[in-house]
Structure formats: C-alpha cells, structure tokens
Design an enzyme around this catalytic site. Structure first.
Site, short mmCIF file in Angstrom:
data_model
loop_
_atom_site.label_atom_id
_atom_site.label_comp_id
_atom_site.label_asym_id
_atom_site.label_seq_id
_atom_site.Cartn_x
_atom_site.Cartn_y
_atom_site.Cartn_z
N ARG A 73 36.97 33.42 30.49
CA ARG A 73 38.08 33.92 29.66
C ARG A 73 38.52 33.29 28.50
O ARG A 73 38.30 32.48 28.32
CB ARG A 73 39.18 33.30 30.45
CG ARG A 73 39.01 33.73 32.36
CD ARG A 73 40.26 33.07 33.52
NE ARG A 73 41.30 33.42 33.51
CZ ARG A 73 42.42 33.11 32.89
NH1 ARG A 73 42.55 31.77 31.91
NH2 ARG A 73 43.30 33.13 32.62
N LEU B 54 52.45 36.51 33.98
CA LEU B 54 51.74 37.42 32.67
C LEU B 54 49.87 36.79 33.07
O LEU B 54 49.16 37.23 33.61
CB LEU B 54 51.66 37.65 31.76
CG LEU B 54 50.90 38.16 30.38
CD1 LEU B 54 50.58 39.63 31.20
CD2 LEU B 54 51.13 38.11 28.87
N ASP B 55 49.51 35.55 32.84
CA ASP B 55 48.76 34.50 32.44
C ASP B 55 48.96 33.56 32.44
O ASP B 55 49.61 32.61 31.56
CB ASP B 55 47.83 35.05 30.83
CG ASP B 55 46.58 34.52 31.07
OD1 ASP B 55 46.23 33.98 32.70
OD2 ASP B 55 46.45 34.18 30.21
N PRO B 56 49.16 33.28 33.94
CA PRO B 56 48.65 33.86 35.47
C PRO B 56 49.68 34.70 35.96
O PRO B 56 50.97 34.73 36.18
CB PRO B 56 48.85 32.63 36.31
CG PRO B 56 49.83 31.99 35.71
CD PRO B 56 49.12 31.76 34.39
N ASP C 293 47.25 39.04 35.65
CA ASP C 293 45.59 38.77 35.32
C ASP C 293 44.86 39.19 36.28
O ASP C 293 44.11 39.47 36.93
CB ASP C 293 45.82 37.59 34.39
CG ASP C 293 45.60 36.63 34.16
OD1 ASP C 293 46.72 36.67 35.64
OD2 ASP C 293 45.45 35.48 34.44
#
Length: 1050
Positions: free
Chosen positions: A838, A717-719, A722
């Site tokens: 971010r 997801l993050d990373p 994104d």
C-alpha cells in the site's frame, strides 16, 4: 420617507463580476435636471469600485456618493441586496425572484414585510398589449455567451490539433464595449473567409435552440451572423454531411472551408408524437408532453459541432440530450465539440451539464466515455460553458439598455406613496406595500403554507389535516405572470376543498409556462367533481380571453383519478428517519447534503434500485458541534438539517441527542469515538465513523453485539472506499477460482494539476503537522515473497516513480504506507499473495525534496536556540543558522544550492535547485520575524507551509485511488491483471468549495448510516466495510451519485 423623490442606487454585492447599474450617470443627469415634471429631488449612489461607471462620473452629474441611503425613499439595484441593507418604510426595486414563492428567497420577502417595505420586481413590469417583460438582459446573455464560447472553441480545437481563427478571440469581458467584441468577431470571420477552416473540423455546424421571439437565442445568433455563414434547415443536415463525406480523401486533408453553418431548431425538431401518424402540435405537446418521444439525439445532434442552448425547459418535457444519449452519440463518432448552455439550466435540458461556471473560468470538460468532469481543455469529451451572469460581461451596454427603460418610470416610483395612483403595469409589479402583500400576490403565503420541504419536491402535510378523498391536479400555463394561480386556488377553497402543493416548476420568462401539481382534497367526491368542473371552465375561458387581450392557451388542466386517503399512512408516502452527525469539520457538509437529499425525487431511482425498497425515507439530520456557529455553517441552505450545540463530555446532553435518532455518525477526532460508542451501546443505536478501527474500538465488539447494534468504522476514503473496491475486485476474482498473486494499492489526496503550482507540487487544506509526521512513519510490505522494512527516517528517500496506465499524464511517485501486511490478513490474501503493498501518492519529486528538508533539520522537534528563552529571530536568520551561512549576506537560490551540495545533503543538482525553490516559496529567506509560538524547526516548517502552501480562491484538490491485482487461474487459464481507479476533483458551486477529500469521506460515511437505517447491514458488533452486505450496495450508491471508479482487466 416613502415618496420623497430621493433615489438611492445600491452597490451590487452578490458577485465580484456584477458591474451593471440600474441607472447610468447619463440617466441620472436627465433625472436630476429634468425639472419638476420629469426630474427627481436627489440621487444618492453607494460607492463601488467594481461598477462599470466610476463614482466620479455620478458625482460629476450631481449625484451624492454615500454608503448611507437612509434619506432615500426609493432604492434601486439589479440583484437582491443583502438582508441587512433593507431599510424600513422605503421602496425597493430589483429582481427579487420572490413572486413564485421560491423557497430560497423567502427570507428576503419576510424581511421586506417585517420592515414595511414597498417592493417592485422588474420581472413583473410587462407590456400590457403582449405580456412581455419590459426590463430584461436576455439578448446580452446570448451575445456574451456566444463570444465566450467562440473564445473557448479556439482553445479546444488547438488541443485537438487544429489551429483556427477563433484562437485570437478574447472573452466578452476583455473588450471595452460590445462594438469592440463584435469587431473582433468580424475580424475572425474575415480570416475564415480568406484563409478558411481545416476540413477536418468541417462542416462546422452550430445548432441554436430557442426559436421565434426567444431573445437569448436572437442575441447568440446576432454574433454568429458576423461570421461567414449559411443557415440550413434541420432536414438538410444529413445532406450537408453527405456532401462532406463523399469528398475525395486527398481533399479532406488539404481542403479549407470558408464558412460555418447555423441551424435553428424548434420543438418539432426535438420530439415527435408517439403515434407516428399524428403530426406535431405545439399546443398538444405543451399540454401532454407524455404523448411525445425525443428525436433530437437522432435527427439533429449527430450533425452538431456546437449546441447553443437558449431554450427554457421544465422537468415534464423530454430533455434535449440525456447523458446516455450523449454517450451513445460520442461512441458513434459524433462531431460534437462543445455546448454553450446560455440558459445555465443545471441538470436541465442537457442532463450532463451539472454545474455552473464562472466568467473567469467559463468551461468544464465532460468525458462521456467515463462519465467524468474536468476543468481543462485537454483530453476527450465535450467542453461546456454554463455561466449564469453573462449580461454583466457587457456591463456598459446592458446598463444603458436597462436604464433607458427604467428611467422612463422611475420618477413615478420615487414620488409614489399610494400605489393605486400608479399606472396598471407598475401597480402590477408591486409585490408588497407597507408591510403587506398586494392582492395579486396573496397566493404566496398560501403556497408557502402548503409546503413542507423543497418547493420543487414537496411533501404533503400531516394526517391531522387530511380529508377523505383526493385528486392530483396538474395546472400548466401562465400561472404566475398572469396570476391565474390565484383564480385556481380561490376555486378550490370556495368549493370547500383544501390543497397541498406537491410540485412547482416555474417559467423563467413571460413567454414560458409554469407547472404546478396540486393535491386537492375534500370529504365528498361531488365537491372534487365541482372543483374540477370549475377549473376546466377557467381553462376554457382563458383560452379565448387572457388578461392582456388575446392569448394562446394560458392555462390547461390535467387530473388523476379520485383516490380515497389511507388515513393510517403518512400523507407523503415516505418513511421518516433521523441521523445525528457529531462534528463540524470539512467532511461534514457532503455527508449532510447526501442524507438530507435521499428523500428527493432525484434520489428515487437509485434509492429503490440500490437498496431494493419500495419507499424512500425522508431523513432529518441533526448536526452537533461544540460551537453551534460551526454547525450552522454546515447546515446552511440544506433542508431537513438542524444545527445544535453539543459538548460530548456532557453525558446527559449526548445521551439526549442520541436517543432521538436511529443512527449516529461521529466525525470527531478518533480519540473521541469511544465516548460516543459507549453511549450508543447503552441506548442501542448504530454508529458510523470514518476513522481506523483501533484496539479501543475493537474492545467494544462484544458489548455492541449484546446491544444488537453495529459500529461501522473505516467508512471514508482511505480507509473506506479503498476497502470496498479491493474486496469487490478480490471476491470477483475468487468467484472465478482466481488466486491473488499480487495486491498493490495507491491513494493520495493531491492538488489538481492546475493547483499544483509550487515547487513541492503539494498543498495543505489543514495543518501540515500530521502530513509531515506521517512521512516519518516506518513502513512494512511484502514484495515477491520478501518482507521489506523501511525506517521512518528513510521513508521519503524510498519514494519510487509510479505511473497509472489509464492516466499517463500524471507524473507520480509513491511512498510505502505503514504496515501493508495488516491488509493481507484483513483481505484474507496473506497466504497467497507474494506482493502486498500500500502506497501514498504524491507528484514526482516530492520525496526527494522532503527528504532533503529533513536532512537540513527543518523537521527537527528539539527546541531551537534562536526560538527559545524569549529570543526573536527572522526567517532569514533561522535559515542561515540551518545552513551555517552568514546572516549579513543576502540568501538566494544559488547560495542554498551551493550549501546543500557542500554539506552533502543533495548530490543531484536538480533536486538541490528544487529544494532551494521550495525554501524561497516558503519565504524562509525573508526578514519577517518568526512568530513567538514557534519553538522548534518543525513549528517553523508547519507555520510556513500552512500559510504558503494553502489552497486559495477556487483552486481544487484531487483524490486518486488505484488498485492493481495480479490473478492466476487453474487449468492453464491465462493470468489476468485487474485495475480499479477512482479520480475525483473538488468543485465550487455558488461560492462554496467542496473538496474532493471531503466528498469522498463524507458521502461514504453517510451511505453507511443509510444502509443501517434501511437494515441492509445485518451483522452486529464492530465492523469494517469488507463484507458484501456493506460494500456492494455502498459502491452502487457511490456510482449512482457520481463518485465513480473504472475497472479494467487485461
């Protein structure tokens, strides 16, 4: 023991709401005192504090209360018992759901056979003259389902701005009896008749599916008829709405309507023949649904306020409403408010009903506009209820009804040792006797043997058993309840053919038909012709005379053209592949579920469209963990998934597993990835991880390229998502000659609003230590061309209010997330973007509270004097030491607020109050002793947060990811603002909770493995998902499986 006249009553253990009993105390009294001719010897009741009838009531009529049922020859229940409760050489009666070879219940049947049990299934006890079930709860499902929906309807209308009498109605289980619930509905009806309903929601039309003798629909209509009502024919719906539409506008705002409308629809209101000159023919439709097209969405749904779905549906028929049809209807301002899916047919006739709901949380909201699901009553869309155990809400009446019938013949079951002495209807309901299947059910192992995977989505067996010619035969009708499947399979085998079950869709009642697609094979075409002739003879004979006298079209046969087998190709036409997943953490199961499902029919549409391939792959997933039990929990119930034990430090075992697969996924801690990566390079196997690509992984780039493999990192997801969303938006802007002037990205794993129920508005699904440490990391970003540095000690204080325009209800704040400038280089925007930022999302107030907790020393990592050298302290003494308070005096919120202000830790009274509430919530004012493992203030904070701020029960988490781009264009074109948002909530299904975080990490990493298996990623070496060959198909697949993001341009 069998036939000794002693009956045992099971304590239901499947669901906390299951309060029904097969026999009430009154039934037991009659059985115990009925004498030799009508009574039984003893009744032993397993104790239960949930059962609608208390143990004492059974004891009062002469039953024994005991956990031990070993003295019972017959044991009765409602639902299936746990396997360990099956005792040998006894008889059992309950709803077993095994006679149609349902794969998920075959372990139960195996246990029954192994223990030489005699098994009676209530579902198979039917009336000889009609074939209808004697024992059923259908009308109670309809009654409870509609009461529950009316209860929710009042809440939904209130959220839409309308107060209605429905708001005073409770859910079914809230009433002491069915009569009390009906009285409450009548009271609502009286209020409607006297005070009316707002004209803005009228005409209020309830559409009922399931006509004729459909007992579920009858139960729902029984409740509906307690309201002031008028039933209208389907053809009259346009006229009804035309009258309302033509009313003067002044009347529409003030006029009250004093009744509701009902409309019962039949199949001819749902479909019409493709040839419009041909009338609807029910028999023809059931035999050839492909000759018909759907019309419900055009002729009925546009006028529906509520759809009460009570009909059985099979995949071969058109859906009542597809997702696309609903989306089109809502765009046209359809008045539909909600769906009561009493059948609880997930992904069935109502495609968008994708989940079951529970009695205590009976609704979800589906928003067709953004194809999203929510567990609230607010916002746009329709509310849906889909509870699967509705009858237990009226447990008292349902048990009485059930026991009235069961008590008529339970004595026969209790004293029988030879089932041949039973009446025909009871003998027919006996699936197994003495460890063997009875003759009527001998087809079960034949079906199981033919299967190689899910019974709903079966693949054909291996080449070794193939014959030269094959033909696909579709059998539909009463295959199982009339045992015609036995006759059909006998014909195939007697003529010298073999069969493989390709698909099986089973009817859910005696009134509903079943469909089986069978691949019939033979070495001679003439043999296949003979088989088809005999099957057609069976069908034609059965149309005139069924097993219970006159029956209507009990079986029909459709055949394809005879095909010659390609002996060089695998029989199922699918390619095989395997993936090794190492790890057994929270994100693993969604990854395994995704990979194991890609060979299914459900995945076929997106598989071919997103991957541009002609054939799907069947993927076998091997889940390896240090503790095999953890791996088994991950793979439980997932076909094509196997659990194994693995210590990654054992190089031999690691290499052996890697050598067996095409792609490896490592979901181990990041520090272990290099170990796995090195072995993948040696064995030339691709690797995917969800972790950040660090310097150690980057150092493997040259070796990975030399081995011609891909190591794909940051695929979560993050990373992960994104990166992919960002690069898609950036590259699409550049294709139009756009220049990125500002890039901001925000992501957060949060409790859903309903679960954000503590002062911090935050919860932890794992150890809080990592999250607290992350809040102490320094950050760097660029804002309007200026570089901004934030020291780790100041990070919480730097939290800024943040709002997402498309989600205005979320009150959020963001904290800078480490070094944002790295992403400028990664996304190749460092030379053009004046702003690169971010941030981490939290609910508003989080930063101020955490900053204050840090200031008072709660996150200190030095050994604390009270906690070292064998000393013991309570949380209260620890807190008093932090604040310099007297230990003997009580500590409350007011004392903490005053101390915070005095010490200068918080100048804002509101923040001080929230900090005090947080400390109270954590229990730091309690006299409980601090665990000896806690040596620092940080240890205490982590321990308390892990215990007090954990998710409980069915609470859901939430993932929110949001990108914003400011784009400039040449030649005087106006600048644009681009936004992309992903919002995902956790879910609970069948008692298993999948967090949004696990889903949005596990599925992307699995997609990465799939892309490598299909050779869609050509680049080699160490990669991130920032190139089109990765992110384009990955994002398409994410959308296809329901993880969707919304993009808008202003």
């Amino acid at each position: 023991m069998l036939g000794n006249g002693v009956i045992g009553i099971l304590a239901e253990s499947v669901n906390k709401w299951e309060r029904r009993a097969p026999l009430t105390p009154a039934h037991c009294a009659r059985l115990l005192h009925g004498g030799d001719a009508n009574g039984v010897a003893r009744i032993i009741v397993q104790p239960s504090t949930r059962r609608i009838h208390h143990d004492a009531m059974y004891e009062e009529v002469g039953c024994q209360i005991s956990e031990d049922l070993s003295q019972c020859g017959l044991v009765v229940g409602i639902k299936q018992p746990k396997l360990e409760m099956i005792l040998p050489d006894r008889a059992y009666a309950f709803f077993s759901h095994t006679h149609k070879a349902q794969k998920e219940n075959m372990p139960l049947l195996d246990k029954v056979l192994a223990e030489r049990v005699t098994l009676y299934d209530y579902e198979l006890i039917v009336k000889p003259e009609t074939g209808k079930r004697k024992l059923a709860f259908g009308n109670y499902a309809g009654r409870a389902g509609l009461v529950d929906f009316l209860h929710g309807l009042g809440q939904r209308y209130l959220s839409l701005g309308y107060s209605t009498p429905f708001l005073s109605l409770g859910a079914s289980y809230m009433y002491s009896s069915l009569a009390a619930a009906k009285a409450a509905v009548i009271s609502v009806g009286e209020e409607i008749a006297s005070l009316g309903l707002p004209s803005g929601i009228c005409p209020l039309v309830f559409i009922f599916t399931g006509s004729g003798n459909a007992i579920v629909s009858q139960g729902a209509q029984e409740i509906f008829r307690l309201l002031p009502h008028t039933f209208v024919e389907p053809s009259k719906l346009p006229e009804l709405f035309s009258l309302a539409k033509d009313a003067p506008s002044s009347m529409k705002t003030t006029k009250r309507i004093f009744k509701v409308y009902g409309c019962v629809v039949t199949p001819q209101d749902m479909v019409q023949h493709i040839d419009s000159s041909k009338p609807f023919d029910k028999a023809d439709y059931y035999a050839h649904p492909e000759h018909y097209k759907p019309i419900f969405h055009e002729r009925i749904a546009p006028y529906a306020s509520v759809i009460v779905n009570c009909m059985y549906w099979e995949k071969r028929f058109h859906r009542l409403l597809s997702t696309q049809q609903l989306q089109d209807l809502m765009r046209k301002q359809c008045p539909l408010v909600g769906i009561a899916d009493i059948t609880c047919d997930i992904n069935g006739s109502l495609e968008f009903v994708n989940q079951t709901t529970t009695i205590d949380s009976p609704f979800f909201r589906y928003d067709p506009e953004n194809d999203s699901y929510y567990h609230d009553m607010e916002g746009s869309g329709v509310i849906c209820s889909s509870v699967d155990i509705l009858p237990t809400e009226f447990a008292k009446e349902a048990s009485q009804h059930f026991g009235n019938i069961l008590s008529q013949f339970v004595r026969s079951l209790a004293y029988t040792t030879n089932i041949q002495n039973l009446p025909a209807d009871l003998r027919r309901a006996c699936i197994a006797h003495g460890g063997k299947l009875t003759s009527l059910y001998e087809y079960i192992p034949r079906i199981r043997k033919s299967e190689s995977g899910d019974v709903q989505d079966n693949a054909v067996n291996s080449n070794s058993s193939r014959k030269k010619f094959n033909i696909t035969v579709s059998l539909s009708g009463h295959l199982f309840d009339k045992f015609l499947i036995n006759d059909a399979l006998d014909i195939i085998e007697e003529k010298g053919g073999s069969f493989h079950l390709v698909k099986c869709q089973v009817g859910q009642s005696a009134n509903e038909t079943s469909l089986s697609e069978v691949l019939v094979e033979a070495d001679d075409k003439e043999v296949l012709d003979q088989i088809i002739d005999s099957l057609n003879s069976l069908a034609n004979h059965d149309k005139h005379q069924g097993h219970f006298g006159k029956q209507e079209n009990n079986i029909s046969v459709k055949v394809s053209k005879i095909q010659e087998n390609d002996m060089k190709k695998e029989c199922d036409g699918k390619r095989k592949a395997s993936v090794l997943l190492i790890g057994a953490g929270r994100v693993c199961r969604p990854a395994v579920e995704f990979l194991a499902s890609v060979g299914s029919d459900a995945a076929s549409e997106w598989y071919e469209a997103c991957l541009d391939v002609d054939e799907q792959k069947d993927i076998e997933v091997i889940v390896a963990s240090l503790f095999v039990k953890d791996a088994q929990e991950i793979t439980e119930g997932i076909p094509n998934a196997t659990a194994v034990q693995l210590d990654v430090s054992d190089q031999e075992s690691l290499c052996k597993l890697i050598s067996q697969v095409g792609v490896v996924i490592s979901l181990l801690p990041a520090s272990c990835h290099v170990i796995v990566a090195n072995e993948c390079i040696k064995l030339k196997k691709h690797l995917v991880t969800a972790s950040y690509v660090d310097d150690r992984m980057l150092a493997l780039d040259t070796n990975a390229k030399a081995a011609d493999i891909t190591i794909l990192g940051e695929m979560g997801l993050d990373p992960g998502i994104d990166h992919m969303m960002a690069m898609k938006m950036i590259n699409e802007a550049r294709m139009r000659n756009g220049r990125i002037k500002s890039f901001t990205s925000y992501c957060g794993g949060l409790p859903s609003p309903a679960a954000a129920n503590n002062p911090l508005a935050y919860k932890f699904s794992w150890s809080p230590a990592g999250a607290i440490r992350a809040g102490r990391n320094p950050a760097t970003y660029r804002y309007n061309g200026q570089i901004v540095h934030v020291d780790g000690d100041d990070l919480y204080d730097s939290a800024a209010t943040f709002r997402i325009p498309d989600l205005p209800a979320f009150s959020l704040e963001c904290l800078p997330n480490r070094d944002s400038l790295v992403y400028g280089k990664l996304y190749r925007i460092q030379d053009e973007a004046a702003t690169i930022f971010r941030g981490t999302l939290r609910y508003q107030g989080f930063g101020k509270i955490m900053a204050t907790l840090a200031k008072i020393g709660l996150f200190g990592t030095e050994p604390h004097p009270l906690l070292v050298d064998g000393g013991s302290a309570t949380y209260k003494t620890f807190l008093c030491d932090l604040f310099g308070l007297e230990r003997e005096k009580p500590v409350g919120e007011q004392e903490i607020v005053e101390r915070l202000t005095k010490l200068g830790h918080s100048k804002d009274p509101g923040t001080a109050a929230m900090v005090a509430k947080t400390l109270m919530c954590l229990g730091l004012h309690e006299e409980t002793e601090v665990p000896s493992t806690c040596k620092t203030a940080f240890d205490v904070a982590c321990s308390r947060m892990e215990e007090r701020l954990a998710y409980s029960g069915s609470e859901q988490d939430m993932v929110l990811l949001h990108h914003e781009l400011e784009v400039e264009f040449p030649d005087g074109q106006p600048a644009e603002s681009h936004r992309g948002t992903l919002l995902e909530f956790g879910s609970t299904k069948d008692g298993r909770t999948t967090t949004a975080m696990a889903l949005t990490v596990g599925v992307p990493v699995a997609i990465g493995a799939l892309l490598l298996l299909e050779n869609k990623i050509k680049s080699r070496g160490v990669l991130r998902p920032i190139e089109p060959e990765v992110y384009e198909p990955a994002l398409e697949i994410l959308q296809a499986v329901g993880i969707k993001f919304i993009e808008k341009v202003n």
